[in-house]
Motif scaffolding. Structure first.
Motif, PDB file in Angstrom:
ATOM      1  N   ALA A 320       0.830  -1.212   0.000  1.00 22.90           N
ATOM      2  CA  ALA A 320       0.000   0.000   0.000  1.00 22.90           C
ATOM      3  C   ALA A 320       0.863   1.260   0.000  1.00 22.90           C
ATOM      4  CB  ALA A 320      -0.935  -0.012   1.204  1.00 22.90           C
ATOM      5  N   THR A 321       1.924   1.253   0.800  1.00 18.81           N
ATOM      6  CA  THR A 321       2.810   2.412   0.886  1.00 18.81           C
ATOM      7  C   THR A 321       3.514   2.684  -0.443  1.00 18.81           C
ATOM      8  OG1 THR A 321       3.191   2.020   3.253  1.00 18.81           O
ATOM      9  CG2 THR A 321       4.802   3.379   2.087  1.00 18.81           C
ATOM     10  N   SER A 332      -7.017   6.500   0.070  1.00 19.73           N
ATOM     11  CA  SER A 332      -5.828   6.658   0.903  1.00 19.73           C
ATOM     12  C   SER A 332      -6.226   7.144   2.295  1.00 19.73           C
ATOM     13  CB  SER A 332      -4.870   7.675   0.270  1.00 19.73           C
ATOM     14  OG  SER A 332      -3.875   8.067   1.182  1.00 19.73           O
ATOM     15  N   ASP A 333      -5.514   6.658   3.300  1.00 16.95           N
ATOM     16  CA  ASP A 333      -5.756   7.112   4.672  1.00 16.95           C
ATOM     17  C   ASP A 333      -5.324   8.556   4.885  1.00 16.95           C
ATOM     18  OD1 ASP A 333      -7.072   5.047   5.973  1.00 16.95           O
ATOM     19  OD2 ASP A 333      -5.226   3.958   6.408  1.00 16.95           O
ATOM     20  N   HIS A 334      -4.547   9.113   3.950  1.00 13.22           N
ATOM     21  CA  HIS A 334      -4.115  10.500   4.068  1.00 13.22           C
ATOM     22  C   HIS A 334      -5.183  11.477   3.580  1.00 13.22           C
ATOM     23  CE1 HIS A 334      -0.124   8.409   4.047  1.00 13.22           C
ATOM     24  NE2 HIS A 334       0.061   9.269   5.037  1.00 13.22           N
ATOM     25  N   PRO A 373      -7.862   1.210   3.488  1.00 20.05           N
ATOM     26  CA  PRO A 373      -7.750   2.517   4.166  1.00 20.05           C
ATOM     27  C   PRO A 373      -9.025   2.871   4.934  1.00 20.05           C
ATOM     28  CG  PRO A 373      -8.194   2.839   1.844  1.00 20.05           C
ATOM     29  CD  PRO A 373      -8.110   1.357   2.048  1.00 20.05           C
ATOM     30  N   PHE A 374      -9.031   2.621   6.227  1.00 18.47           N
ATOM     31  CA  PHE A 374     -10.206   2.864   7.058  1.00 18.47           C
ATOM     32  C   PHE A 374     -10.580   4.350   7.148  1.00 18.47           C
ATOM     33  CE2 PHE A 374      -8.579  -0.951   9.678  1.00 18.47           C
ATOM     34  CZ  PHE A 374      -9.135  -1.834   8.767  1.00 18.47           C
ATOM     35  N   CYS A 375      -9.592   5.221   7.001  1.00 17.22           N
ATOM     36  CA  CYS A 375      -9.810   6.649   7.267  1.00 17.22           C
ATOM     37  C   CYS A 375     -10.155   7.463   6.024  1.00 17.22           C
ATOM     38  CB  CYS A 375      -8.578   7.251   7.940  1.00 17.22           C
ATOM     39  SG  CYS A 375      -8.179   6.509   9.535  1.00 17.22           S
TER      40      CYS A 375
END
Length: 399
Positions: A320-321, A332-334, A373-375
Motif C-alpha cells: 500500500a505504501t 488513501s488514509d491520508h 484505508p479505514f480513514c
C-alpha cells in the motif's frame, strides 16, 4: 479493471439440488409470465436423487466432501410461502463455530445490524467470535478481502461518484466508522488489541502500458468464506442485506465440509486439514501474497504469529505504501475530507516525476494485497445529499 473471482463445481446430489432450484424458479416464472405458452416454455421435471451418484463424468481434481446447497429465496423468486435465508444462517453458523480463523472474500462488506438500515448479523457474529477468543486468550484471526472501492477508480465526487460514496458509507460503517462497526465494537473491550485478530485488505496491481506506468485496483467479485481449513462457502451472495435476508435478491451458494483430510499445521501444531479447504486457501494466499513466485513466503500456517505479523500485515502495508508513493492512488488514509482529496490528487506521484525510480520501487511489491484505508473520507458524510437523485431512492438500495 482486473477482477478477482471464485466459483465451484459440484457433482452428485448437490448438483441435482442446484438443478431443482433452477427448475423451481423456471416453473414459477412460467406460471406467472408464460402460463399459456406450453411449446415455447415447457414445464420442467427434476430428476430423482436416487441416481444422482451415477456420474458419467467428473471434473478432474475433484474431491469427496459433504455438500449442502444454500439459497436466498422468497415468494417473488420461487413462489414459496416462507422466505429462505439459509446462506445467511450458514455464514453465522460457520463463524460462531470456527475455532482458528475465518477468511472472507466478498464484493461487499455491509453488515452489523442496527435494525434500522442494516439487518444481517454476519458482522456481529464476527465481533462475538473475536471477543470470545480474546476473553479465552485464544489465538484467532479474521481476514477480509474486499474491493478498495465499490466501483471504478476516478472522480468519486461527480457522475456516478454519489452512488460509490453511498456504498462506501455502509462498507466503512461495517468496518470502522460508528458505534455499530466491527472495530468500534471490539475497541470497547479490547482497545487497540483488535489488530491482533482482525485484518481488512484489498487488491491492487500495476503494469507498464504504452511506455507509461499505471495502476488499478483489482475488483474483488468473489463471495467466499473459508474457516479452519475444513469448511468453505462459495456462491453468489454478497455480504449485505440484499443478498442475505432472503426476501430481496435471489442467491445460491454451497457449503462444503471436508471429509478427506491431510496433514498440515495450525498455530505451530500438527493439524488435520480438509483437502478441499486447505487447497483452496493455499491457492488464494499464494496468489495474493506473491508466494506462487517466491518460495520464501510461507503460507501453510494461517494463524501463527510469524505468518500474521511477518507476512500478511507487512506485505499488505508495504504494498500500500509503495503504490501510494508511486501513483498517489485512491483510496488513501491520508485523505480524510474533500479538501485533502483535492490537495492529494493535485500532486504527482513518483511514476510521473521519476519513472526510473518508480520502476525500482515497484520491484518491491509482492503479490496484490494492500491494506484497506479505514480513514478515507472519514470526516465526510458519504450518504447522498438531499439535492441528489440518489437520495430519492429508498436507503435499502445501498444495503
Amino acid at each position: 479493471m482486473p477482477w478477482h473471482d471464485i466459483a465451484a463445481v459440484v457433482h452428485g446430489k448437490a448438483a441435482r439440488n442446484v438443478a431443482r432450484h433452477f427448475i423451481q424458479r423456471w416453473n414459477f416464472t412460467k406460471i406467472v409470465k408464460a402460463k399459456y405458452r406450453p411449446l415455447s416454455y415447457p414445464y420442467l421435471l427434476p430428476k430423482s436423487l436416487s441416481t444422482a451418484n451415477e456420474l458419467s463424468y467428473q471434473v478432474p481434481g475433484s474431491v469427496h466432501a459433504r455438500v449442502q446447497v444454500l439459497r436466498s429465496a422468497a415468494d417473488w423468486s420461487c413462489g414459496i410461502k416462507y422466505h429462505e435465508e439459509s446462506i445467511h444462517n450458514a455464514y453465522i453458523h460457520v463463524i460462531e463455530n470456527s475455532k482458528h480463523y475465518i477468511y472472507i472474500e466478498n464484493q461487499f462488506f455491509i453488515s452489523c445490524a442496527d435494525n434500522k438500515y442494516v439487518f444481517n448479523k454476519i458482522g456481529d457474529a464476527i465481533v462475538q467470535r473475536i471477543l470470545r477468543a480474546y476473553r479465552e486468550k485464544q489465538r484467532f484471526r479474521v481476514y477480509v478481502v474486499t474491493p478498495l472501492m465499490p466501483g471504478f477508480e476516478g472522480d468519486i465526487s461527480t457522475g456516478g461518484g454519489t452512488s460509490i460514496q453511498a456504498v462506501m458509507h455502509f462498507n466503512l460503517r461495517t468496518i470502522a466508522k460508528g458505534e455499530y462497526s466491527i472495530i468500534e465494537q471490539l475497541k470497547r473491550e479490547m482497545e487497540e488489541r483488535w489488530m491482533n485478530y482482525f485484518s481488512v485488505c484489498g487488491l491492487r496491481t500495476h503494469v507498464e502500458l504504452n511506455g507509461r506506468l499505471v495502476t488499478e485496483l483489482i475488483y474483488v467479485h468473489s463471495k467466499m468464506l473459508i474457516a479452519d481449513d475444513n469448511t468453505v462457502i462459495i456462491g453468489s451472495s454478497n455480504i449485505n442485506d440484499r443478498s442475505m435476508l432472503g426476501k430481496r435478491d435471489s442467491e445460491m451458494a454451497v457449503i462444503v465440509e471436508d471429509t478427506e483430510f491431510v496433514s498440515s499445521v495450525m498455530d505451530g501444531e500438527e493439524y488435520k486439514a480438509g483437502q478441499f479447504a486447505l487447497q483452496l486457501r493455499l491457492h488464494c494466499f499464494k496468489l495474493i501474497l506473491g508466494a506462487s513466485n517466491d518460495s520464501t513466503i510461507q503460507v501453510q500456517d494461517p494463524i501463527s504469529e510469524k505468518f500474521f505479523k511477518e507476512v500478511w500485515i507487512p506485505t499488505s502495508a508495504r504494498n500500500a505504501t509503495i503504490y501510494e508513493k508511486v501513483f498517489r492512488c485512491l483510496p488513501s488514509d491520508h485523505v480524510r475530507n474533500n479538501v485533502e482529496l483535492a490537495d492529494f490528487t493535485a500532486k504527482a506521484g513518483l511514476a510521473e516525476e521519476d519513472p526510473a525510480k518508480a520502476v525500482e520501487e515497484l520491484k518491491k511489491i509482492r503479490g496484490f494485497l494492500v491494506q484497506f484505508p479505514f480513514c478515507f473520507l472519514s470526516e465526510e458524510n458519504l450518504l447522498p445529499a438531499l439535492s441528489t437523485k440518489e437520495r430519492m431512492v429508498p436507503m435499502e438500495l445501498w444495503t
